[in-house]
Design a protein around this motif. Structure first.
Motif, PDB file in Angstrom:
ATOM      1  N   ASP A 254       0.844  -1.195   0.000  1.00 25.09           N
ATOM      2  CA  ASP A 254       0.000   0.000   0.000  1.00 25.09           C
ATOM      3  C   ASP A 254       0.874   1.238   0.000  1.00 25.09           C
ATOM      4  O   ASP A 254       1.321   1.705   1.046  1.00 25.09           O
ATOM      5  CB  ASP A 254      -0.936  -0.024   1.216  1.00 25.09           C
ATOM      6  N   HIS A 255       1.159   1.749  -1.212  1.00 24.15           N
ATOM      7  CA  HIS A 255       2.028   2.897  -1.407  1.00 24.15           C
ATOM      8  C   HIS A 255       3.447   2.548  -0.958  1.00 24.15           C
ATOM      9  O   HIS A 255       3.990   3.123  -0.018  1.00 24.15           O
ATOM     10  CB  HIS A 255       1.495   4.125  -0.696  1.00 24.15           C
ATOM     11  N   ASN A 256       3.976   1.574  -1.686  1.00 26.47           N
ATOM     12  CA  ASN A 256       5.330   1.087  -1.417  1.00 26.47           C
ATOM     13  C   ASN A 256       6.299   2.240  -1.183  1.00 26.47           C
ATOM     14  O   ASN A 256       6.285   3.233  -1.908  1.00 26.47           O
ATOM     15  CB  ASN A 256       5.791   0.236  -2.613  1.00 26.47           C
ATOM     16  N   ASN A 257       7.092   2.093  -0.155  1.00 25.19           N
ATOM     17  CA  ASN A 257       8.149   3.043   0.147  1.00 25.19           C
ATOM     18  C   ASN A 257       9.445   2.482  -0.449  1.00 25.19           C
ATOM     19  O   ASN A 257       9.910   1.435   0.004  1.00 25.19           O
ATOM     20  CB  ASN A 257       8.287   3.201   1.664  1.00 25.19           C
ATOM     21  N   PRO A 258       9.973   3.078  -1.547  1.00 22.61           N
ATOM     22  CA  PRO A 258       9.836   4.478  -1.946  1.00 22.61           C
ATOM     23  C   PRO A 258       8.977   4.766  -3.176  1.00 22.61           C
ATOM     24  O   PRO A 258       8.819   5.926  -3.546  1.00 22.61           O
ATOM     25  CB  PRO A 258      11.280   4.842  -2.273  1.00 22.61           C
ATOM     26  N   THR A 259       8.422   3.778  -3.875  1.00 21.50           N
ATOM     27  CA  THR A 259       7.831   4.028  -5.193  1.00 21.50           C
ATOM     28  C   THR A 259       6.443   4.624  -5.138  1.00 21.50           C
ATOM     29  O   THR A 259       5.995   5.254  -6.097  1.00 21.50           O
ATOM     30  CB  THR A 259       7.768   2.729  -6.013  1.00 21.50           C
ATOM     31  N   GLY A 260       5.705   4.401  -4.046  1.00 20.96           N
ATOM     32  CA  GLY A 260       4.344   4.912  -3.937  1.00 20.96           C
ATOM     33  C   GLY A 260       3.292   4.057  -4.614  1.00 20.96           C
ATOM     34  O   GLY A 260       2.101   4.351  -4.521  1.00 20.96           O
ATOM     35  N   ARG A 261       3.702   2.973  -5.286  1.00 19.15           N
ATOM     36  CA  ARG A 261       2.708   2.160  -6.001  1.00 19.15           C
ATOM     37  C   ARG A 261       1.906   1.288  -5.048  1.00 19.15           C
ATOM     38  O   ARG A 261       2.326   1.033  -3.920  1.00 19.15           O
ATOM     39  CB  ARG A 261       3.388   1.307  -7.079  1.00 19.15           C
TER      40      ARG A 261
END
Length: 484
Positions: A254-261
């Motif tokens: 859920d909003h991968n850190n760092p990509t935000g996807r």
């Protein structure tokens, strides 16, 4: 990489593209690159570096150059051991790995720090502590040791999951000192030295550090790269878990850190189906789940559950990093085992902070409703400034989270990060979010600061990138960089 001995191959991989033609004496550039690795936490303290001859051969340099670089690092307090002795990583008095010394981060120095994707506290935090103090006397007659956490807080957390469509009782919740502390507890409970831990790559740097500190074997699975930069390699994750007999898979869906996807609900269902019958425990870090800025909320997609799924939550990203309250949601049996095992590690979270967390969780989402538009505006503002001043950098707009994962025109992330320090801008280089020196063409850029600070940050970043590009020759392939 060993926790105590750094091989020439490992150090070369971590250094990445450290040398820029025309960037000054090679020994100064080498010393600067190693300095960044130490202060950024990518090289452990008291670790033995390769000998001068070994490193010279690996980097195709003269021994004199390496000796001069080591000498400079010794003078700066970053290496111990005299000439002819083993060089070990160290820190100057008062410094900490991965952070600038506090005096350097003081706003009075003019340094802009983009190493942390976090928001400052808003007035709601102070108000929550005031109300928590009023409720504190009712808790003082007890002993104050709440191994699983205050019942009222566990119920507030459980209620949040129920609103997401995940039936949850307080008995499925254990309160921790933040989500990172929850991950450490899970690693201690489920892994042994040498056990495989699968994770999406790139990922949260402290998670990688925790996996290595637990003695586990990191098994990265790359996120697909390309047009749109969306999605996960679900088949790759399943194959990695099954092939390595992974004890755990740590994923930020859920909003991968760092990509935000964010992973789609259908892919989550495929992932769970693929892991059915394995011994792999799926640990989902959901610290950014409520920070959706565009499109449907992540909360809907994340409402996919199974007995071997553990969820980590926290108030650090959505509220304030200084409020060290997080939680683990898991099967009751797992929570009971965690409560028993944590006594040798910590004795629970502070009562006052837990009471403040209750107030913040019971605000019906009012604080986040204000923060999301602010973050969306800052995200869009930063993207516009980056497009204007660094047009050859690709910055896909994330659906949520707190940062861009910029793609650079060449592998210069570490070089730009070093150069940016001279401009008064602190960055976290791309390799900090991966293993084996990956992501030299990437840079995480948080949009948590006010617009005026973001404008100045981009101006400094553009100057740093222009200096690196000019020295490295890549400037011939880029348009002129506009500078504020």
């Amino acid at each position: 990489m060993s926790a105590r001995v750094i091989s020439p191959v490992s150090l070369t991989r971590h250094l990445g593209a450290w040398r820029a033609p025309g960037g000054g004496a090679a020994y100064r550039q080498l010393a600067g690159a190693v300095r960044l690795l130490i202060l950024d936490g990518r090289l452990p303290l008291a670790a033995r570096l390769p000998g001068e001859r070994e490193l010279a051969r690996a980097l195709r340099l003269s021994r004199t150059t390496v000796s001069a670089a080591y000498g400079r690092l010794r003078d700066d307090g970053l290496l111990t051991g005299g000439q002819g002795e083993a060089a070990r990583t160290s820190l100057p008095s008062g410094a900490r790995p991965g952070r600038a010394p506090i005096e350097e981060r003081d706003a009075g120095t003019g340094v802009i720090d983009l190493t942390s994707a976090v928001l400052p506290a808003d007035p709601n935090v102070h108000a929550a502590y005031v109300r928590a103090l009023e409720r504190l006397p009712a808790n003082l007659p007890g002993h104050g040791y709440e191994t699983t956490g205050l019942e009222v807080l566990r119920e507030a957390v459980a209620a949040g999951y129920r609103r997401r469509g995940l039936a949850t009782s307080p008995g499925q919740i254990l309160i921790t000192h933040g989500a990172h502390n929850g991950l450490v507890h899970m690693l201690r409970l489920t892994t042994r030295p040498g056990a495989s831990v699968v994770f999406d790559h790139p990922t949260y740097p402290q998670a990688i550090d925790a996996i290595l500190a637990a003695g586990a074997r990191p098994v990265p699975v790359a996120l697909p790269d390309g047009e749109g930069e969306a999605g996960w390699d679900v088949e790759g994750l399943v194959e990695a878990c099954r092939g390595s007999h992974a004890a755990m898979a740590y994923l930020v869906l859920d909003h991968n850190n760092p990509t935000g996807r964010m992973m789609r609900a259908a892919d989550r269902a495929r992932l769970l189906a693929g892991l059915r019958g394995t011994e792999t425990l799926l640990v989902l870090d959901e610290t950014l789940v409520e920070l959706t800025l565009s499109g449907p909320p992540a909360l809907t997609a994340s409402a996919v559950d199974a007995p071997r799924v553990v969820r980590l939550g926290s108030l650090s990203k959505s509220v304030w990093g200084g409020l060290r309250i997080g939680w683990i949601r898991a099967d009751r049996a797992v929570i009971q085992r965690l409560a028993q095992s944590r006594a040798s590690f910590d004795l629970g979270a502070p009562i006052l902070e837990q009471l403040a967390a209750v107030e913040l969780l019971n605000d019906a989402g009012a604080a986040l409703a204000v923060r999301r538009p602010m973050l969306r505006a800052r995200r869009d503002h930063l993207r516009a400034r980056l497009a204007e001043h660094l047009p050859d950098w690709v910055c896909p707009t994330p659906a949520g989270g707190l940062s861009f994962w910029a793609r650079l025109p060449s592998p210069i992330s570490t070089a730009v990060t070093i150069q940016a320090e001279a401009e008064g801008l602190r960055l976290a280089a791309g390799p900090r979010f991966g293993v084996d020196g990956a992501f030299e063409r990437r840079l995480r850029l948080p949009y948590t600061l006010p617009e005026v600070a973001l404008d100045e940050a981009v101006a400094r970043l553009a100057r740093a990138a222009r200096a690196v590009d000019t020295r490295g020759g890549s400037a011939r392939r880029t348009r002129p960089v506009a500078v504020f």
